[in-house]
Design an enzyme around this catalytic site. Structure first.
Site, PDB file in Angstrom:
ATOM      1  N   LYS A  60      -7.440  -4.056  -4.917  1.00 54.37           N
ATOM      2  CA  LYS A  60      -6.054  -4.284  -4.493  1.00 54.37           C
ATOM      3  C   LYS A  60      -5.701  -5.772  -4.557  1.00 54.37           C
ATOM      4  O   LYS A  60      -4.609  -6.141  -5.011  1.00 54.37           O
ATOM      5  CB  LYS A  60      -5.843  -3.736  -3.083  1.00 54.37           C
ATOM      6  CG  LYS A  60      -5.801  -2.221  -3.014  1.00 54.37           C
ATOM      7  CD  LYS A  60      -5.348  -1.730  -1.650  1.00 54.37           C
ATOM      8  CE  LYS A  60      -5.142  -0.224  -1.649  1.00 54.37           C
ATOM      9  NZ  LYS A  60      -4.560   0.263  -0.391  1.00 54.37           N
TER      10      LYS A  60
ATOM     11  N   ASP B 110      -0.260   5.065   0.922  1.00 53.76           N
ATOM     12  CA  ASP B 110      -0.538   6.023   1.991  1.00 53.76           C
ATOM     13  C   ASP B 110      -0.406   5.376   3.364  1.00 53.76           C
ATOM     14  O   ASP B 110      -1.019   4.331   3.640  1.00 53.76           O
ATOM     15  CB  ASP B 110      -1.949   6.599   1.840  1.00 53.76           C
ATOM     16  CG  ASP B 110      -2.097   7.456   0.588  1.00 53.76           C
ATOM     17  OD1 ASP B 110      -1.208   7.387  -0.276  1.00 53.76           O
ATOM     18  OD2 ASP B 110      -3.102   8.174   0.473  1.00 53.76           O
TER      19      ASP B 110
ATOM     20  N   SER C  56      -2.572   1.471  -4.680  1.00 52.30           N
ATOM     21  CA  SER C  56      -2.988   2.566  -3.822  1.00 52.30           C
ATOM     22  C   SER C  56      -4.409   3.010  -4.108  1.00 52.30           C
ATOM     23  O   SER C  56      -4.829   3.068  -5.266  1.00 52.30           O
ATOM     24  CB  SER C  56      -2.042   3.754  -4.018  1.00 52.30           C
ATOM     25  OG  SER C  56      -2.457   4.871  -3.271  1.00 52.30           O
ATOM     26  N   GLY C  57      -5.110   3.330  -3.030  1.00 52.11           N
ATOM     27  CA  GLY C  57      -6.403   3.975  -3.162  1.00 52.11           C
ATOM     28  C   GLY C  57      -6.231   5.456  -3.414  1.00 52.11           C
ATOM     29  O   GLY C  57      -7.206   6.189  -3.521  1.00 52.11           O
TER      30      GLY C  57
ATOM     31  N   ASP D  97       0.870  -1.168   0.000  1.00 49.82           N
ATOM     32  CA  ASP D  97       0.000   0.000   0.000  1.00 49.82           C
ATOM     33  C   ASP D  97       0.914   1.227   0.000  1.00 49.82           C
ATOM     34  O   ASP D  97       2.112   1.129   0.292  1.00 49.82           O
ATOM     35  CB  ASP D  97      -0.878  -0.041   1.259  1.00 49.82           C
ATOM     36  CG  ASP D  97      -1.663   1.230   1.464  1.00 49.82           C
ATOM     37  OD1 ASP D  97      -2.265   1.720   0.501  1.00 49.82           O
ATOM     38  OD2 ASP D  97      -1.649   1.745   2.599  1.00 49.82           O
TER      39      ASP D  97
ATOM     40  N   ARG E  38     -14.769  12.370  -1.150  1.00 52.37           N
ATOM     41  CA  ARG E  38     -13.594  13.186  -0.833  1.00 52.37           C
ATOM     42  C   ARG E  38     -13.041  13.889  -2.084  1.00 52.37           C
ATOM     43  O   ARG E  38     -12.682  15.063  -2.043  1.00 52.37           O
ATOM     44  CB  ARG E  38     -12.509  12.315  -0.194  1.00 52.37           C
ATOM     45  CG  ARG E  38     -12.841  11.884   1.235  1.00 52.37           C
ATOM     46  CD  ARG E  38     -11.808  10.911   1.771  1.00 52.37           C
ATOM     47  NE  ARG E  38     -11.901   9.612   1.105  1.00 52.37           N
ATOM     48  CZ  ARG E  38     -11.004   8.647   1.243  1.00 52.37           C
ATOM     49  NH1 ARG E  38      -9.914   8.841   1.979  1.00 52.37           N
ATOM     50  NH2 ARG E  38     -11.166   7.484   0.624  1.00 52.37           N
TER      51      ARG E  38
ATOM     52  N   ASP F  33      -1.950  -1.048   5.747  1.00 50.06           N
ATOM     53  CA  ASP F  33      -2.361  -0.594   7.083  1.00 50.06           C
ATOM     54  C   ASP F  33      -3.862  -0.450   7.256  1.00 50.06           C
ATOM     55  O   ASP F  33      -4.356  -0.363   8.381  1.00 50.06           O
ATOM     56  CB  ASP F  33      -1.710   0.761   7.386  1.00 50.06           C
ATOM     57  CG  ASP F  33      -2.356   1.894   6.607  1.00 50.06           C
ATOM     58  OD1 ASP F  33      -2.895   2.821   7.238  1.00 50.06           O
ATOM     59  OD2 ASP F  33      -2.337   1.849   5.364  1.00 50.06           O
TER      60      ASP F  33
END
Length: 415
Positions: free
Chosen positions: A327, A196, A282-283, A194, A239, A350
């Site tokens: 993912k 972030d 990554s998101g 990941d 967001r 995480d």
């Protein structure tokens, strides 16, 4: 049996001697012992040597002298005399045969402590014993930035060890990883991370939000999504919508603010030297992950893409959404492209949206993860140094530094 497979020698009924030497280490100890034993024409069955703080323990399992080469009593007297001349102590134990065969079911148990206390070490050892395991070997992988110790264990199922030791890890505030032993551990692998709060210290969307004046609102939604309280795709769209109208020049400003996690460069550099392939999913956004891929020399990278029209962010993302299921799907795709089975993959993350990926990989590592994530994966690491993941793969700090040509404490991202 294949013609090129040799039959191992059998010492089952052979009288053997365990010769143990203790004392201050210096050059020539090992050669001196075996020169002494050579006079009796004994065969070497096993050797083990350990040096701790300048004190050597040298063990040699050898066959007893045969007729015409001297008696056992003469060998004992000669070894004791040599040891005394070297300022060493000797112990010789008679027996029969080789070492007892190791039990079936073998695992590597890696313990990370900052610090590692005698109490927590006792608890780990007792837990291994309670599962039917035997500790065959213990050695230190690293002494900083955390103390990392590996236990080689036989006689217990890896899954049982993992369950039992997870309880002790939580109780004593240490990290414990349990992986099955075997050739697979040394095989070429794929490591997928990941981004972030894993590869980097930041949440990229919050860096963008700071320029839009909505950082607090975005951070709150991000936290809830990472805890698994909100659907990731819905939260992503909500967001990103708040970023509508931002000038595209913000992308460069955000890239400049991204901070790699301590140890990230060391981890990637070392994995690449080992022949591993390394990727990120990554998101977050390709506007950042593409730059990271180039900077670190990554093999794979996938993320969402912020839509930019006429030099401004539209508040939308384009293409396939990289969410929790995405993912895991990308991990499988990268593994297929690398020509590797999933069993030879490592995933690090995480957040709740990393869970499918972590559980699909051969080894899933929750890195400073949310409690929900730590409860549902094989292994958790709760120190702020990403390169500690190397210890879970059996790589020592000395090996890393030797490859880097570094002295202890040096290096741009070592603690």
């Amino acid at each position: 049996m294949s013609a090129d497979v040799a039959t191992p020698p059998s010492y089952a009924d052979t009288p053997t001697l365990l010769v143990k030497i203790f004392g201050k280490d210096r050059p020539g100890i090992t050669a001196g012992l075996f020169d002494t034993l050579a006079a009796f024409a004994v065969e070497v069955v096993d050797i083990e040597q350990l040096v701790t703080r300048g004190r050597i323990t040298l063990c040699a399992l050898v066959t007893a002298p045969s007729a015409g080469t001297g008696t056992e009593g003469e060998l004992r007297a000669t070894v004791h005399s040599w040891a005394e001349s070297m300022g060493m102590e000797a112990e010789i134990i008679s027996g029969t045969g080789d070492n007892r065969p190791r039990g079936t079911g073998r695992s590597h148990v890696t313990v990370l402590g900052h610090p590692l206390t005698s109490e927590s070490t006792a608890a780990i050892a007792a837990s291994i014993t309670s599962t039917g395991g035997n500790i065959d070997r213990i050695f230190r992988l690293a002494k900083y930035p955390v103390l990392a110790v590996e236990f080689d264990v036989s006689g217990a199922q890896t899954s049982l060890l993992r369950t039992s030791l997870a309880l002790e890890a939580k109780k004593y505030g240490i990290d414990v990883a349990v992986v099955a032993s075997g050739l697979q551990r040394r095989a070429q692998r794929l490591v997928v991370m990941d981004v972030d709060s894993t590869l980097i210290q930041d949440e990229v969307i919050e860096l963008f939000a700071a320029h839009a004046g909505c950082e607090t609102e975005v951070a709150e939604v991000t936290t809830r999504a990472m805890r698994g309280e909100l659907d990731f795709e819905q939260s992503l769209h909500a967001r990103v919508a708040l970023l509508a109208g931002l000038d595209a020049s913000v992308v460069d400003k955000v890239r400049e603010r991204v901070r790699l996690t301590p140890g990230a460069r060391t981890l990637v550099r070392t994995l690449k030297r080992l022949g591993y392939q390394v990727g990120v999913v990554s998101g977050g956004f390709t506007q950042v992950t593409d730059a990271l891929r180039e900077e670190l020399g990554l093999d794979f990278a996938a993320a969402n893409t912020l839509e930019i029209v006429d030099g401004r962010l539209t508040g939308r993302v384009t293409g396939e959404i990289v969410d929790r299921a995405g993912k895991a799907r990308l991990l499988r795709r990268f593994a297929a492209e690398a020509g590797l089975p999933l069993a030879q993959t490592v995933a690090i993350g995480d957040g709740a949206n990393d869970l499918d990926m972590l559980n699909a990989a051969g080894l899933g590592v929750a890195f400073n993860a949310k409690p929900l994530v730590q409860e549902k994966v094989h292994t958790a690491v709760n120190v702020p140094f990403l390169d500690t993941v190397l210890y879970l793969l059996g790589v020592t700090r000395e090996e890393v530094e030797a490859a880097d040509g570094l002295v202890e404490g040096a290096g741009e991202d070592l603690a």
